[in-house]
Structures are given as C-alpha cells and as structure tokens.
Design a protein around this motif. Structure first.
Motif, short mmCIF file in Angstrom:
data_model
loop_
_atom_site.label_atom_id
_atom_site.label_comp_id
_atom_site.label_asym_id
_atom_site.label_seq_id
_atom_site.Cartn_x
_atom_site.Cartn_y
_atom_site.Cartn_z
N ASP A 65 0.82 -1.22 0.00
CA ASP A 65 0.00 0.00 0.00
C ASP A 65 0.85 1.26 0.00
N PHE A 66 2.08 1.14 0.52
CA PHE A 66 3.03 2.26 0.46
C PHE A 66 3.42 2.47 -1.00
N ARG A 67 3.73 1.38 -1.66
CA ARG A 67 4.10 1.44 -3.08
C ARG A 67 2.99 2.07 -3.92
N ASP A 68 1.75 1.68 -3.58
CA ASP A 68 0.61 2.12 -4.39
C ASP A 68 0.08 3.50 -3.98
N LYS A 111 25.14 3.55 3.16
CA LYS A 111 25.04 5.01 3.16
C LYS A 111 23.80 5.51 2.40
N GLY A 112 23.11 6.47 3.00
CA GLY A 112 21.94 7.08 2.36
C GLY A 112 20.65 6.34 2.63
N ASP A 113 20.74 5.23 3.32
CA ASP A 113 19.57 4.36 3.50
C ASP A 113 19.30 4.17 4.98
N ILE A 114 18.05 4.43 5.39
CA ILE A 114 17.73 4.32 6.82
C ILE A 114 16.81 3.15 7.12
N HIS A 115 16.52 2.31 6.15
CA HIS A 115 15.68 1.13 6.40
C HIS A 115 16.46 0.12 7.24
N ASP A 116 15.88 -0.31 8.35
CA ASP A 116 16.65 -1.26 9.16
C ASP A 116 15.88 -2.48 9.66
N ILE A 117 14.61 -2.59 9.30
CA ILE A 117 13.82 -3.71 9.82
C ILE A 117 14.35 -5.05 9.29
N GLY A 118 14.59 -5.10 7.98
CA GLY A 118 15.09 -6.35 7.39
C GLY A 118 16.46 -6.71 7.94
N LYS A 119 17.32 -5.70 8.05
CA LYS A 119 18.66 -5.93 8.61
C LYS A 119 18.56 -6.46 10.04
N MET A 159 25.58 -6.56 4.01
CA MET A 159 25.12 -5.20 3.69
C MET A 159 23.67 -5.23 3.26
N SER A 160 22.91 -4.24 3.72
CA SER A 160 21.49 -4.14 3.41
C SER A 160 21.20 -2.84 2.69
N ALA A 161 20.33 -2.88 1.69
CA ALA A 161 19.86 -1.66 1.01
C ALA A 161 18.43 -1.89 0.54
N LEU A 162 17.57 -0.91 0.78
CA LEU A 162 16.16 -1.04 0.38
C LEU A 162 15.78 -0.09 -0.74
N LEU A 163 16.73 0.72 -1.17
CA LEU A 163 16.42 1.70 -2.21
C LEU A 163 17.26 1.42 -3.46
N THR A 164 16.65 1.60 -4.62
CA THR A 164 17.42 1.40 -5.86
C THR A 164 18.54 2.44 -5.95
N THR A 165 18.36 3.57 -5.26
CA THR A 165 19.39 4.61 -5.29
C THR A 165 20.56 4.32 -4.35
N GLY A 191 21.64 -8.09 0.80
CA GLY A 191 20.20 -8.32 0.77
C GLY A 191 19.43 -7.02 0.82
N GLY A 192 18.12 -7.15 0.62
CA GLY A 192 17.23 -5.99 0.57
C GLY A 192 16.26 -6.17 -0.58
N ALA A 193 15.06 -5.66 -0.41
CA ALA A 193 13.98 -5.93 -1.36
C ALA A 193 14.31 -5.65 -2.84
N CYS A 209 20.91 -12.82 -0.62
CA CYS A 209 19.96 -13.63 0.15
C CYS A 209 18.59 -12.97 0.16
N ARG A 210 17.61 -13.72 -0.27
CA ARG A 210 16.24 -13.22 -0.41
C ARG A 210 15.63 -12.83 0.93
N ASP A 211 15.89 -13.62 1.96
CA ASP A 211 15.32 -13.31 3.27
C ASP A 211 16.25 -13.80 4.37
N ALA A 212 15.80 -13.59 5.63
CA ALA A 212 16.67 -13.89 6.76
C ALA A 212 16.95 -15.39 6.89
N ALA A 213 15.97 -16.21 6.54
CA ALA A 213 16.18 -17.66 6.63
C ALA A 213 17.24 -18.11 5.63
C1 B12 Z 1 9.16 0.41 6.36
C2 B12 Z 1 9.57 1.20 5.15
C3 B12 Z 1 10.07 2.50 5.36
C4 B12 Z 1 10.28 3.08 6.75
C5 B12 Z 1 11.60 2.47 7.34
C6 B12 Z 1 11.54 2.25 8.82
C7 B12 Z 1 12.72 1.41 9.29
N1 B12 Z 1 13.11 1.66 10.51
O1 B12 Z 1 13.25 0.57 8.60
C8 B12 Z 1 10.38 4.59 6.43
C9 B12 Z 1 9.00 5.21 6.55
C10 B12 Z 1 11.37 5.38 7.29
C11 B12 Z 1 10.77 4.57 4.95
C12 B12 Z 1 11.37 5.65 4.32
C13 B12 Z 1 11.59 5.70 2.95
N2 B12 Z 1 11.23 4.76 2.04
CO1 B12 Z 1 10.68 2.96 2.53
N3 B12 Z 1 9.82 1.31 2.75
C14 B12 Z 1 9.44 0.67 3.83
C15 B12 Z 1 8.74 -0.66 3.39
C16 B12 Z 1 7.22 -0.41 3.44
C17 B12 Z 1 9.02 -1.90 4.18
C18 B12 Z 1 10.50 -2.28 4.33
C19 B12 Z 1 10.59 -3.38 5.37
O2 B12 Z 1 10.88 -3.11 6.52
N4 B12 Z 1 10.25 -4.60 4.97
C20 B12 Z 1 10.19 -5.75 5.86
C21 B12 Z 1 11.56 -6.44 5.93
C22 B12 Z 1 11.45 -7.65 6.84
O3 B12 Z 1 11.92 -6.87 4.64
P1 B12 Z 1 13.28 -6.46 3.91
O4 B12 Z 1 13.70 -5.12 4.38
O5 B12 Z 1 13.14 -6.67 2.45
O6 B12 Z 1 14.35 -7.46 4.48
C23 B12 Z 1 14.38 -8.85 4.20
C24 B12 Z 1 15.19 -9.22 2.95
O7 B12 Z 1 15.25 -8.17 2.00
C25 B12 Z 1 16.52 -9.65 3.46
N5 B12 Z 1 17.55 -8.65 3.77
C26 B12 Z 1 17.45 -7.33 4.05
N6 B12 Z 1 18.63 -6.81 4.35
C27 B12 Z 1 19.54 -7.80 4.29
C28 B12 Z 1 20.91 -7.78 4.49
C29 B12 Z 1 21.65 -8.97 4.35
C30 B12 Z 1 23.09 -8.96 4.59
C31 B12 Z 1 20.96 -10.15 3.96
C32 B12 Z 1 21.73 -11.37 3.79
C33 B12 Z 1 19.57 -10.16 3.76
C34 B12 Z 1 18.87 -8.99 3.91
O8 B12 Z 1 16.18 -10.29 4.68
C35 B12 Z 1 15.17 -9.50 5.33
C36 B12 Z 1 14.39 -10.36 6.27
O9 B12 Z 1 13.77 -11.46 5.65
C37 B12 Z 1 9.29 -0.81 1.92
C38 B12 Z 1 8.42 -1.64 0.99
C39 B12 Z 1 9.07 -2.92 0.54
N7 B12 Z 1 8.38 -3.61 -0.31
O10 B12 Z 1 10.15 -3.29 0.91
C40 B12 Z 1 9.45 0.65 1.51
C41 B12 Z 1 10.43 1.04 0.39
C42 B12 Z 1 11.72 0.26 0.50
N8 B12 Z 1 10.68 2.45 0.67
C43 B12 Z 1 10.73 3.19 -0.41
C44 B12 Z 1 10.96 4.59 -0.41
C45 B12 Z 1 10.86 5.26 -1.75
C46 B12 Z 1 11.26 5.30 0.78
C47 B12 Z 1 11.56 6.80 0.90
C48 B12 Z 1 12.49 7.37 -0.19
C49 B12 Z 1 10.22 7.52 0.95
C50 B12 Z 1 10.28 9.02 0.97
N9 B12 Z 1 9.72 9.58 -0.06
O11 B12 Z 1 10.81 9.62 1.88
C51 B12 Z 1 12.22 6.89 2.29
C52 B12 Z 1 13.75 6.70 2.21
C53 B12 Z 1 14.49 7.01 3.46
C54 B12 Z 1 15.96 6.60 3.34
N10 B12 Z 1 16.83 7.51 3.01
O12 B12 Z 1 16.29 5.45 3.53
C55 B12 Z 1 10.54 2.36 -1.66
C56 B12 Z 1 11.84 2.13 -2.44
C57 B12 Z 1 11.65 2.25 -3.93
C58 B12 Z 1 12.91 2.04 -4.67
N11 B12 Z 1 12.77 1.38 -5.79
O13 B12 Z 1 13.98 2.41 -4.32
C59 B12 Z 1 9.86 1.07 -1.10
C60 B12 Z 1 10.15 -0.20 -1.90
C61 B12 Z 1 8.34 1.35 -1.11
C62 B12 Z 1 7.80 1.61 -2.49
N12 B12 Z 1 7.48 0.62 -3.24
O14 B12 Z 1 7.67 2.72 -2.90
N13 B12 Z 1 10.45 3.39 4.38
#
Ligand code: B12
Length: 232
Positions: A65-68, A111-119, A159-165, A191-193, A209-213
């Motif tokens: 829903d954030f994406r949409d 650097k530049g990324d504050i997402h930490d839940i997945g990490k 290393m974790s990154a959630l942003l394409t940037t 890792g990172g989405a 790695c796709r996820d924590a497991a």
């Molecule tokens: C929560 C969230 C936020 C929160 C973060 C809170 C926090 N403390 O982390 C807040 C609101 C702060 C936020 C901010 C932003 N966000 Co954000 N966020 C999300 C969201 C909804 C969920 C991420 C999450 O926690 N997922 C749950 C965890 C469990 O999953 P995960 O992170 O993928 O981790 C798993 C795997 O990837 C892997 N993994 C992860 N890291 C690592 C590392 C290693 C070493 C390994 C092996 C595995 C691994 O294992 C994990 C566990 O299974 C995503 C949506 C998404 N689909 O991911 C958007 C998303 C990542 N965010 C996005 C954006 C655009 C932003 C902002 C730029 C928004 C804005 N306009 O300000 C800012 C950026 C701030 C910054 N500079 O970093 C976009 C990125 C788009 C892109 N292509 O880059 C996403 C995809 C949403 C979207 N579709 O638009 N966000």
C-alpha cells in the motif's frame, strides 16, 4: 468506544488473531502487536512462525500500500515502530536456542539508506543460529565498514539496502575491499527488497539472500566450506 468495537485479542482464534494483528500493524498499534505476539507465543507458536506469519506478512501488506500510494511515510513509520515492538519480544527467544558458535558477522545498512527492519531481522536470525553479530546500524559509509572489519575481524560482511538509489553503494564497498587486497578475507552477503541474484553477482558479492532464513542457511554453508578448506 462501544462494546462491539472492543476486540479482545485473546478471545480470537489463531487465524482471526493473525488477521487482526495484520490490521493492527497496518494501523501502527504497537501495544496491540505486542499483546498479539505474546498470545501466539502462549499458544505454543514458535517465535519464528510469529515473526514470519504475523509480523513479516503484515509488513508485506504495508509495503504494497506504500508502493501504491495508499499509505505514506508517517503511517509506515508507525507500522515499523509496531513491528519493532513485536520483534523486541521475539529477539531473546530467537537467540536462546543455545546453538554452537558458528562465526561472526558485521552487518549494516549502506550510506543514504535508513531502512533497518530487514537488517535487524537478519541479525536476530543469525544470532539465533549461533552467529555473533555486530550491527553497525543504518547509513554506513565505506569507512564505517572498513573500521568494523578491522576491529571486529568477522568472517562475514552483510550489507542491506532497500532503495534502488542506495544499492549501488554496495559495489563501492566491495571495490574498496578489492583495492585494499582484503576482499577475499570475508564472505560478503547482500540483501534488501530491490536486489536480486544477478545484482549480487554483478557487484562481486559472494551471495544475495532473499530473506533472513536464506541468509542463515547461506552463512552456515559458507562457514562449513571455509572450515573444510582450513582443515584440507
Ligand atoms: C518500512 C519502510 C520504510 C520506513 C523504514 C523504517 C525502518 N526503521 O526501517 C520509512 C518510513 C522510514 C521509509 C522511508 C523511505 N522509504 Co521505505 N519502505 C518501507 C517498506 C514499506 C518496508 C520495508 C521493510 O521493513 N520490509 C520488511 C523487511 C522484513 O523486509 P526487507 O527489508 O526486504 O528485508 C528482508 C530481505 O530483503 C533480506 N535482507 C534485508 N537486508 C539484508 C541484508 C543482508 C546482509 C541479507 C543477507 C539479507 C537482507 O532479509 C530480510 C528479512 O527477511 C518498503 C516496501 C518494501 N516492499 O520493501 C518501503 C520502500 C523500501 N521504501 C521506499 C521509499 C521510496 C522510501 C523513501 C524514499 C520515501 C520518501 N519519499 O521519503 C524513504 C527513504 C528514506 C531513506 N533515506 O532510507 C521504496 C523504495 C523504492 C525504490 N525502488 O527504491 C519502497 C520499496 C516502497 C515503495 N514501493 O515505494 N520506508
């Protein structure tokens, strides 16, 4: 509030409770999430199932829903905060498996990324599997990684990154390790989405790695290979 609106979490069956927890996570209700986590644990759910089937599943819905454009940053922050409340309860339980020491990992969001839940989830699961984890937190420049590698002497760099940037920054770190001639001293996991296997290969990581497991399985795999090499 009228009586009908008052949902008693403990009176719901498992399926209804998980559904309610997904709604509560969506609404950023931290206390309700903590209560739900405790109820599921009392009912005999494993910490891992609570984590994946309730919390991570709920966060996936938030992500869509954030994406949409249905949810915005403030709401997602609240959801993340609620998720962290639940994770804090699960963390000691996931870590207390008494697994033998597997190895050491330094992990951080780039650097530049504050997402930490997945990490944080990866850290928790790695600790649960017997790894010692040094968590550098968010927004790490290459210098921070280098310093930690030098002082902590880990087996694995994560290393974790959630942003394409921000994901290209992983290559900056790996290239710097290469320049310094220390790249092969570490197993580099990324890792990172937005990442995928191809990206991991292209930047010179050992594995994506796709996820924590998967991270735990991959790390264990590399550790046993390293071990065999040392003995062979
Ligand atoms: C929560 C969230 C936020 C929160 C973060 C809170 C926090 N403390 O982390 C807040 C609101 C702060 C936020 C901010 C932003 N966000 Co954000 N966020 C999300 C969201 C909804 C969920 C991420 C999450 O926690 N997922 C749950 C965890 C469990 O999953 P995960 O992170 O993928 O981790 C798993 C795997 O990837 C892997 N993994 C992860 N890291 C690592 C590392 C290693 C070493 C390994 C092996 C595995 C691994 O294992 C994990 C566990 O299974 C995503 C949506 C998404 N689909 O991911 C958007 C998303 C990542 N965010 C996005 C954006 C655009 C932003 C902002 C730029 C928004 C804005 N306009 O300000 C800012 C950026 C701030 C910054 N500079 O970093 C976009 C990125 C788009 C892109 N292509 O880059 C996403 C995809 C949403 C979207 N579709 O638009 N966000």
């Amino acid at each position: 509030m009228s009586e009908e609106d008052d949902i008693i979490l403990s009176e719901l069956d498992d399926e209804e409770l998980v559904q309610q927890m997904m709604d509560d996570l969506y609404d950023g209700l931290k206390e309700e999430i903590e209560e739900g986590v405790n109820i599921l644990l009392e009912r005999g759910w494993t910490p891992y199932d609570v984590l994946t089937k309730a919390l991570v599943a709920g966060m996936t819905i938030v992500g869509h829903d954030f994406r949409d454009g249905i949810l915005f940053v403030p709401e997602v922050l609240l959801a993340a905060n609620a998720m962290k409340g639940g994770m804090a309860i699960l963390k000691p339980l996931l870590a207390e498996t008494g697994a033998p020491r597997m190895g050491k990992m330094v992990i951080g969001t780039v650097k530049g990324d504050i997402h930490d839940i997945g990490k944080n989830l990866v850290s928790m699961m790695m600790e649960g599997a017997g790894f010692e984890v040094v968590d550098l937190g968010i927004n790490n420049a290459v210098e921070a990684y280098l310093e930690a590698l030098d002082s902590e002497k880990p087996d694995i760099l994560g290393m974790s990154a959630l942003l394409t940037t921000t994901m290209p920054y992983m290559k900056v770190v790996i290239d710097t390790l290469k320049e310094k001639g220390i790249r092969d001293d570490y197993v580099v996991l990324v890792g990172g989405a937005p990442l995928n296997e191809e990206f991991g290969r292209a930047i010179g990581a050992d594995a994506y790695c796709r996820d924590a497991a998967v991270a735990v399985e991959t790390a264990k795999d590399f550790m046993s290979r390293r071990h065999n090499q040392m003995n062979g």
